[in-house]
Write a protein that holds these residues in place. Structure first.
Motif, PDB file in Angstrom:
ATOM      1  N   ALA A   1       0.837  -1.206   0.000  1.00 44.97           N
ATOM      2  CA  ALA A   1       0.000   0.000   0.000  1.00 44.97           C
ATOM      3  C   ALA A   1       0.870   1.253   0.000  1.00 44.97           C
ATOM      4  N   ALA A   2       1.986   1.223   0.737  1.00 43.05           N
ATOM      5  CA  ALA A   2       2.899   2.370   0.759  1.00 43.05           C
ATOM      6  C   ALA A   2       3.504   2.592  -0.625  1.00 43.05           C
ATOM      7  N   ARG A   3       3.798   1.509  -1.323  1.00 40.79           N
ATOM      8  CA  ARG A   3       4.358   1.625  -2.676  1.00 40.79           C
ATOM      9  C   ARG A   3       3.314   2.140  -3.660  1.00 40.79           C
ATOM     10  N   VAL A   4       2.074   1.709  -3.491  1.00 33.12           N
ATOM     11  CA  VAL A   4       0.995   2.226  -4.339  1.00 33.12           C
ATOM     12  C   VAL A   4       0.876   3.734  -4.158  1.00 33.12           C
ATOM     13  N   ASP A   5       0.924   4.183  -2.900  1.00 31.47           N
ATOM     14  CA  ASP A   5       0.827   5.628  -2.624  1.00 31.47           C
ATOM     15  C   ASP A   5       1.962   6.384  -3.305  1.00 31.47           C
ATOM     16  N   LEU A   6       3.179   5.849  -3.231  1.00 30.28           N
ATOM     17  CA  LEU A   6       4.332   6.507  -3.848  1.00 30.28           C
ATOM     18  C   LEU A   6       4.196   6.528  -5.374  1.00 30.28           C
ATOM     19  N   CYS A   7       3.748   5.422  -5.942  1.00 28.24           N
ATOM     20  CA  CYS A   7       3.548   5.361  -7.395  1.00 28.24           C
ATOM     21  C   CYS A   7       2.498   6.365  -7.854  1.00 28.24           C
ATOM     22  N   GLN A   8       1.461   6.541  -7.058  1.00 28.86           N
ATOM     23  CA  GLN A   8       0.414   7.499  -7.425  1.00 28.86           C
ATOM     24  C   GLN A   8       0.943   8.933  -7.416  1.00 28.86           C
ATOM     25  N   VAL A   9       1.812   9.233  -6.453  1.00 30.76           N
ATOM     26  CA  VAL A   9       2.440  10.559  -6.418  1.00 30.76           C
ATOM     27  C   VAL A   9       3.319  10.756  -7.646  1.00 30.76           C
ATOM     28  N   GLN A  10       4.132   9.734  -7.968  1.00 32.29           N
ATOM     29  CA  GLN A  10       5.010   9.828  -9.132  1.00 32.29           C
ATOM     30  C   GLN A  10       4.195   9.952 -10.421  1.00 32.29           C
ATOM     31  N   HIS A  11       3.105   9.197 -10.503  1.00 28.02           N
ATOM     32  CA  HIS A  11       2.233   9.240 -11.674  1.00 28.02           C
ATOM     33  C   HIS A  11       1.635  10.639 -11.838  1.00 28.02           C
ATOM     34  N   ALA A  12       1.186  11.214 -10.745  1.00 22.86           N
ATOM     35  CA  ALA A  12       0.599  12.549 -10.796  1.00 22.86           C
ATOM     36  C   ALA A  12       1.651  13.596 -11.173  1.00 22.86           C
ATOM     37  N   ASP A  13       2.852  13.480 -10.602  1.00 23.35           N
ATOM     38  CA  ASP A  13       3.926  14.430 -10.912  1.00 23.35           C
ATOM     39  C   ASP A  13       4.313  14.358 -12.392  1.00 23.35           C
ATOM     40  N   LEU A  14       4.472  13.160 -12.907  1.00 17.58           N
ATOM     41  CA  LEU A  14       4.862  12.994 -14.307  1.00 17.58           C
ATOM     42  C   LEU A  14       3.745  13.453 -15.239  1.00 17.58           C
ATOM     43  N   SER A  15       2.507  13.164 -14.865  1.00 18.90           N
ATOM     44  CA  SER A  15       1.370  13.621 -15.673  1.00 18.90           C
ATOM     45  C   SER A  15       1.364  15.143 -15.776  1.00 18.90           C
ATOM     46  N   HIS A  16       1.571  15.805 -14.650  1.00 23.06           N
ATOM     47  CA  HIS A  16       1.587  17.271 -14.629  1.00 23.06           C
ATOM     48  C   HIS A  16       2.746  17.809 -15.476  1.00 23.06           C
ATOM     49  N   SER A  17       3.918  17.194 -15.337  1.00 24.81           N
ATOM     50  CA  SER A  17       5.086  17.642 -16.097  1.00 24.81           C
ATOM     51  C   SER A  17       4.873  17.467 -17.598  1.00 24.81           C
ATOM     52  N   LEU A  18       4.256  16.341 -17.989  1.00 25.08           N
ATOM     53  CA  LEU A  18       3.995  16.104 -19.406  1.00 25.08           C
ATOM     54  C   LEU A  18       2.995  17.113 -19.950  1.00 25.08           C
TER      55      LEU A  18
END
Length: 200
Positions: free
Chosen positions: A146-163
């Protein structure tokens, strides 16, 4: 005005396809730019599952050799599709009237490469959620995943915003766009010594 769909639509396509392809045959019902994104995503999907097979302790040498060849081919196709996505953006920029941007700053990765990373992230999120929700998992396992899912979601959101920022900058003429050719050597019989050397 960009003809590239919003990044939120691109990432939703990737998330939806991962879910659907685990339950139905792989299909690509999209058109235009989304069709390219879906095709590129398919190669990542196939790669993910071939790599699982390659790491299985039950796979014998013959099976692993076959999977390795499949992985090489899929990885080449995946990279070819990254280039096609970037080529499509080049055409859309021209159609949108974006002029010469050769003197402008260039991003450290192309939009196509970022879309590829988001594709892989959607696969990671799906499979981490699958592991988190396993019936035989204990509380410690669930908490770790669950902690890894949370981290992946943050990374996904950050990369989405950057793109999205990059795409907006490209179509506003604030940044330069290029397609970077991958130039993979391992599949080229004229460049891989293990291939051309075997013919001597």
């Amino acid at each position: 005005m960009s003809n590239v769909p919003p990044v939120s639509e691109i990432t939703q396509l990737q998330i939806d396809c991962v879910e659907r392809w685990h339950n139905e045959p792989i299909a690509n019902p999209y058109e235009g730019f989304q069709q390219l994104v879906c095709r590129q995503h398919e190669f990542n999907y196939r790669l993910w599952h071939e790599e699982d097979v390659a790491r299985s302790p039950e796979a014998d040498d013959e099976r692993i050799a076959g999977v390795k060849r499949s992985i090489d081919k899929l990885n080449q196709q995946r990279n070819d599709m990254i280039e096609k996505i970037d080529d499509a953006i080049t055409l859309l920029l021209a159609e949108g009237g974006v002029g010469d941007t050769s003197s402008l700053p260039i991003n450290t990765e192309t939009a196509g490469s970022a879309i590829d990373r988001l594709s892989i992230m959607s696969l990671r999120l799906y499979h981490y959620a699958e592991q988190r929700d396993r019936a035989d998992a204990d509380d410690e396992h669930r908490a770790k995943v669950a902690a890894r899912v949370d981290l992946c979601q943050v990374q996904h959101a950050d990369l989405s915003h950057s793109l999205q920022t990059l795409i907006d900058d490209l179509f506003a003429g604030r940044k330069q766009h290029k397609t970077y050719r991958q130039m993979k050597m391992y599949n080229d019989p004229s460049l891989n010594p293990e291939i051309y050397g075997s013919k001597k």
